[in-house]
Scaffold this active site. Structure first.
Site, short mmCIF file in Angstrom:
data_model
loop_
_atom_site.label_atom_id
_atom_site.label_comp_id
_atom_site.label_asym_id
_atom_site.label_seq_id
_atom_site.Cartn_x
_atom_site.Cartn_y
_atom_site.Cartn_z
N HIS A 69 0.84 -1.19 0.00
CA HIS A 69 0.00 0.00 0.00
C HIS A 69 0.88 1.25 0.00
O HIS A 69 2.03 1.22 0.43
CB HIS A 69 -0.92 0.01 1.22
CG HIS A 69 -1.99 -1.03 1.14
ND1 HIS A 69 -3.03 -1.10 2.04
CD2 HIS A 69 -2.22 -2.03 0.25
CE1 HIS A 69 -3.83 -2.08 1.72
NE2 HIS A 69 -3.35 -2.68 0.63
N GLU A 71 0.74 3.93 1.84
CA GLU A 71 1.17 4.33 3.19
C GLU A 71 2.34 3.48 3.65
O GLU A 71 3.29 3.98 4.25
CB GLU A 71 0.01 4.19 4.19
CG GLU A 71 -1.21 5.02 3.86
CD GLU A 71 -2.25 4.28 3.02
OE1 GLU A 71 -3.43 4.66 3.08
OE2 GLU A 71 -1.89 3.33 2.28
N CYS A 97 -6.12 1.33 5.50
CA CYS A 97 -6.68 0.07 5.96
C CYS A 97 -6.17 -0.20 7.38
O CYS A 97 -5.32 0.54 7.89
CB CYS A 97 -6.28 -1.07 5.01
SG CYS A 97 -4.53 -1.53 5.12
N CYS A 100 -2.29 -0.66 7.52
CA CYS A 100 -1.60 0.63 7.41
C CYS A 100 -1.80 1.47 8.66
O CYS A 100 -0.89 2.17 9.10
CB CYS A 100 -2.07 1.38 6.16
SG CYS A 100 -1.49 0.61 4.63
#
Length: 144
Positions: A69, A71, A97, A100
């Site tokens: 991801h 992040e 999410c 993260c």
């Protein structure tokens, strides 16, 4: 009209997302501290591995597992280059999410600014429990 700091950083985050290598979602993130960009990240495969654009998405339980991801990549870049993000803000094109969110908490970030909803209630619960400031940036109310 001169943009606010949040407008400025969100615009940059939206540009970072254009580097994404997964066509399911183009996600970007930047980490900022003291009005200075420390790192950027976008969703894509780990270094040296094939990207979704080249090899296709690898779907497990409705999610592409080939990519990290945005992040995660922004936090990893900071660690890789020895940059402390403690006390910083992470801007993201999407709500983080739960995985993260946990990384954001452990990285010592103190604020999350996101544009698009991801609908992960657990992530929001974790961020709130950790006293992370959460701000949803509405592009319609704050056009960049």
């Amino acid at each position: 009209m001169r943009p606010t700091w949040d407008e400025y950083f969100i615009e940059i985050t939206l540009d970072v997302a254009k580097r994404s290598t997964c066509h399911r979602a183009q996600v970007g993130a930047i980490i900022v501290k003291d009005k200075r960009i420390l790192t950027t990240g976008y969703n894509g495969a780990p270094r040296g591995l094939p990207h979704c654009l080249d090899a296709g998405c690898e779907i497990v339980d409705g999610h592409c597992v080939r990519t990290l991801h945005a992040e995660q990549n922004a936090i990893i870049q900071a660690a890789l280059h020895g940059v402390s993000v403690e006390g910083g803000t992470i801007y993201s094109t999407h709500q983080p999410c739960h995985i993260c969110a946990k990384m954001i908490i452990n990285a010592g970030l103190t604020r999350v600014v996101y544009v698009g909803a991801y609908c992960d209630e657990i992530a929001m619960q974790y961020l709130k429990l950790a006293n992370i400031q959460i701000d949803h940036f509405d592009l319609e109310q704050n056009p960049t």
